[in-house]
Scaffold this motif. Structure first.
Motif, short mmCIF file in Angstrom:
data_model
loop_
_atom_site.label_atom_id
_atom_site.label_comp_id
_atom_site.label_asym_id
_atom_site.label_seq_id
_atom_site.Cartn_x
_atom_site.Cartn_y
_atom_site.Cartn_z
N ILE A 131 -22.50 57.99 35.32
CA ILE A 131 -21.23 57.39 34.91
C ILE A 131 -21.36 55.88 34.98
O ILE A 131 -21.66 55.32 36.05
N PRO A 132 -21.12 55.18 33.88
CA PRO A 132 -21.35 53.73 33.84
C PRO A 132 -20.24 52.93 34.51
O PRO A 132 -19.28 52.49 33.87
N VAL A 133 -20.37 52.73 35.82
CA VAL A 133 -19.44 51.89 36.57
C VAL A 133 -20.09 50.53 36.73
O VAL A 133 -21.17 50.40 37.31
N THR A 134 -19.46 49.48 36.19
CA THR A 134 -19.98 48.12 36.29
C THR A 134 -19.26 47.36 37.39
O THR A 134 -18.15 47.73 37.80
N SER A 135 -19.90 46.34 37.88
CA SER A 135 -19.30 45.54 38.95
C SER A 135 -19.44 44.07 38.64
O SER A 135 -20.42 43.64 38.02
N THR A 136 -18.46 43.29 39.10
CA THR A 136 -18.47 41.84 38.93
C THR A 136 -18.20 41.19 40.27
O THR A 136 -17.26 41.58 40.97
N ARG A 137 -19.03 40.24 40.64
CA ARG A 137 -18.86 39.55 41.90
C ARG A 137 -17.84 38.41 41.76
O ARG A 137 -17.48 38.01 40.67
N GLY A 138 -17.42 37.92 42.89
CA GLY A 138 -16.53 36.76 42.87
C GLY A 138 -15.11 37.10 43.28
O GLY A 138 -14.76 38.25 43.55
N ARG A 139 -14.29 36.05 43.29
CA ARG A 139 -12.90 36.18 43.75
C ARG A 139 -12.12 37.19 42.93
O ARG A 139 -11.28 37.92 43.43
N TYR A 140 -12.37 37.22 41.62
CA TYR A 140 -11.63 38.13 40.73
C TYR A 140 -12.51 39.30 40.29
O TYR A 140 -12.26 39.90 39.25
N GLY A 141 -13.53 39.57 41.06
CA GLY A 141 -14.45 40.65 40.71
C GLY A 141 -13.94 42.01 41.14
O GLY A 141 -12.85 42.15 41.69
N GLY A 142 -14.74 43.00 40.88
CA GLY A 142 -14.37 44.36 41.23
C GLY A 142 -15.19 45.35 40.43
O GLY A 142 -16.23 45.01 39.85
N TYR A 143 -14.70 46.59 40.36
CA TYR A 143 -15.40 47.65 39.65
C TYR A 143 -14.63 48.02 38.39
O TYR A 143 -13.40 48.00 38.37
N ARG A 144 -15.38 48.38 37.35
CA ARG A 144 -14.75 48.75 36.09
C ARG A 144 -15.58 49.88 35.45
O ARG A 144 -16.81 49.86 35.48
N LEU A 145 -14.87 50.85 34.86
CA LEU A 145 -15.53 51.89 34.07
C LEU A 145 -15.84 51.31 32.70
O LEU A 145 -15.00 50.63 32.11
N ALA A 146 -17.07 51.53 32.21
CA ALA A 146 -17.49 50.96 30.93
C ALA A 146 -16.47 51.26 29.84
O ALA A 146 -15.93 52.37 29.75
N HIS A 147 -16.20 50.30 29.02
CA HIS A 147 -15.19 50.41 27.97
C HIS A 147 -15.54 51.57 27.01
O HIS A 147 -16.67 51.69 26.55
N GLY A 148 -14.55 52.41 26.74
CA GLY A 148 -14.73 53.50 25.79
C GLY A 148 -15.38 54.76 26.37
O GLY A 148 -15.50 55.76 25.66
N TYR A 149 -15.77 54.71 27.65
CA TYR A 149 -16.42 55.89 28.23
C TYR A 149 -15.38 56.94 28.61
O TYR A 149 -14.35 56.63 29.20
N MET A 208 -11.04 46.70 39.19
CA MET A 208 -10.21 46.77 40.38
C MET A 208 -11.05 46.35 41.59
O MET A 208 -12.17 46.83 41.77
N PRO A 209 -10.54 45.45 42.43
CA PRO A 209 -11.29 44.99 43.60
C PRO A 209 -11.58 46.13 44.57
O PRO A 209 -10.81 47.10 44.66
N ALA A 210 -12.67 45.99 45.30
CA ALA A 210 -13.06 47.03 46.24
C ALA A 210 -12.01 47.25 47.32
O ALA A 210 -11.75 48.38 47.73
N ASP A 211 -11.39 46.15 47.78
CA ASP A 211 -10.36 46.29 48.83
C ASP A 211 -9.18 47.11 48.33
O ASP A 211 -8.62 47.93 49.07
N GLU A 212 -8.77 46.88 47.08
CA GLU A 212 -7.64 47.63 46.53
C GLU A 212 -8.00 49.10 46.34
O GLU A 212 -7.20 49.99 46.62
N LEU A 213 -9.24 49.35 45.87
CA LEU A 213 -9.69 50.74 45.73
C LEU A 213 -9.71 51.44 47.09
O LEU A 213 -9.28 52.58 47.22
N ALA A 214 -10.21 50.73 48.10
CA ALA A 214 -10.28 51.31 49.43
C ALA A 214 -8.89 51.65 49.96
O ALA A 214 -8.67 52.70 50.56
N GLU A 215 -7.92 50.75 49.70
CA GLU A 215 -6.56 51.00 50.16
C GLU A 215 -5.95 52.20 49.45
O GLU A 215 -5.31 53.05 50.08
N ARG A 216 -6.17 52.30 48.14
CA ARG A 216 -5.58 53.41 47.37
C ARG A 216 -6.22 54.75 47.73
O ARG A 216 -5.57 55.79 47.68
N LEU A 217 -7.50 54.69 48.09
CA LEU A 217 -8.21 55.93 48.45
C LEU A 217 -8.13 56.22 49.95
O LEU A 217 -8.61 57.26 50.40
N ASP A 218 -7.55 55.28 50.71
CA ASP A 218 -7.42 55.43 52.15
C ASP A 218 -8.78 55.58 52.83
O ASP A 218 -9.00 56.47 53.67
#
Length: 298
Positions: free
Chosen positions: A29-47, A1-11
Motif C-alpha cells: 500500500i503506497p503510504v508516503t511521508s513528508t518531514r517537517g512542521r507540516y509533514g505527515g502521512y498520505r495515501l498515494a493519490h488515486g489509490y 495527516m501528522p503522526a501525532d494526530e493519527l496516534a491520537e485518533r487511533l489511541d
C-alpha cells in the motif's frame, strides 16, 4: 495527516503509528511521508484499497487450501470453491499472484474417489447461528435410504471429522442426543425456543463415541502389542477406545459394521494382535489370512 494526530485518533503512541505504516508498505500500500512542521502521512493519490488484504503467508495458505478442495472434488462445473479461488486471485498483488499461479500450475491433487460431502452453505450458516444463540432448529433430515423426516433439534454443536460435518444436539423426536450428517440436512429453520446445553457436554467427544461405538452391528475387542501412546499416535481417533492392560499391551474396543473390513484393518497394523471377540471376527481374520496365502501361492 501528522503522526501525532493519527496516534491520537487511533489511541496509540506515535511509534505504533510508524510500525503500522511500515506494515502497510510491506503489504504494497503506497503510504508516503513528508518531514517537517507540516509533514505527515498520505495515501498515494488515486489509490483504492482492495477489498481483501492478506500477508504472503496467509494468501498462499488460502490459495493452496482452496485449490486442493477444488481439485479433489473433480466436479464438471465450477464449484463455490473454484469461484472463491478466482476472486482471491484477483485481489492478490501481481508479484504474489504470479508466484501462487506458478505453484498451482505444477501442483496436482489426487482425488480420493469419494462423493462430495460439503453441506449446503445456507443450512450450515443457519445451524451455526442457532448453536451460538442457543435456539432450537427445525431440520429436514434425509436418511441413507432416501427417506426424510422433520425434526426439532436443540443444536449443541457442529463437528467436522474426515471431511464430513455433523450436527450434535437433542432430538425432540427421539428424546435423545443424536448426531446428524449436515450434508443430509436439506433444510434448516431457526425457531424461537431457547435451550441450555447440559453441563460438561462435549460435542466432539459425542461424535467420536458415536463413530467408534455407536449403533454398529458388531462390538469388537482386540489386544494390540503396543502402548496406549503409540496406538493413539498411529490410529485414527475413531478406530476405537483404547485401554491399557496391566500385563502389557492395549485393548481396543470398536463398533464395526463390516467384520471383513475390520480384519483387513487389523492385518495392516504394525503390531501383533489377538482377537478377544467376537468369534465372527476371528473367522473373518482367518478368511483374510487364507485369501492372502492363496494370493502368495498363486
Amino acid at each position: 495527516m501528522p503522526a501525532d494526530e493519527l496516534a491520537e485518533r487511533l489511541d496509540v503512541d506515535p511509534r505504533s503509528v510508524r510500525r503500522y505504516v511500515a506494515a502497510l508498505r510491506e503489504l504494497g500500500i503506497p503510504v508516503t511521508s513528508t518531514r517537517g512542521r507540516y509533514g505527515g502521512y498520505r495515501l498515494a493519490h488515486g489509490y483504492r484499497l482492495p477489498p481483501l488484504m492478506l500477508s504472503d503467508d496467509e494468501a498462499v495458505s488460502a490459495a493452496v487450501a482452496l485449490a486442493a478442495a477444488s481439485r479433489a472434488a473433480a466436479a464438471d462445473v465450477p464449484s463455490p470453491t473454484d469461484q472463491a479461488l478466482v476472486k482471491l486471485n484477483r485481489v492478490l498483488p501481481m508479484r504474489l499472484r504470479q508466484r501462487v499461479n506458478a505453484m498451482l500450475e505444477v501442483t496436482d491433487v489426487l482425488p480420493d474417489g469419494r462423493a462430495s460431502v460439503t453441506p449446503d452453505p445456507e443450512v450450515t450458516l443457519t445451524l451455526g447461528t442457532a448453536v451460538r444463540q442457543r435456539r432450537r432448529v427445525r431440520i429436514e433430515h434425509v436418511r441413507a435410504d432416501g427417506s426424510a423426516t422433520t425434526r426439532d433439534v436443540d443444536p449443541y454443536g457442529l463437528v467436522v471429522h474426515a471431511r464430513r460435518w455433523y450436527l450434535v444436539g437433542h432430538d425432540h423426536l427421539r428424546t435423545d442426543v443424536r448426531m446428524f450428517r449436515a450434508d443430509r440436512i436439506g433444510r434448516a429453520a431457526e425457531l424461537p425456543h431457547r435451550f441450555v446445553v447440559p453441563a460438561g457436554f462435549d460435542p466432539v467427544e459425542h461424535v467420536r463415541q458415536g463413530l467408534t461405538l455407536g449403533a454398529w452391528t458388531h462390538r469388537t475387542e482386540v489386544w494390540l502389542d503396543t502402548t496406549v501412546d503409540e496406538a493413539r499416535h498411529q490410529l485414527p481417533s475413531t478406530f476405537g477406545e483404547l485401554h491399557a492392560c496391566p500385563d502389557g499391551g492395549v485393548v481396543v474396543v470398536s463398533g464395526v459394521e463390516d467384520l471383513s473390513g475390520m480384519a483387513r484393518a487389523l492385518a495392516s497394523l504394525p503390531w501383533r494382535f489377538a482377537v478377544r471377540g467376537p468369534e465372527a471376527l476371528v473367522e473373518a481374520v482367518r478368511a483374510h489370512v487364507a485369501s492372502l496365502r492363496a494370493s502368495v501361492d498363486g
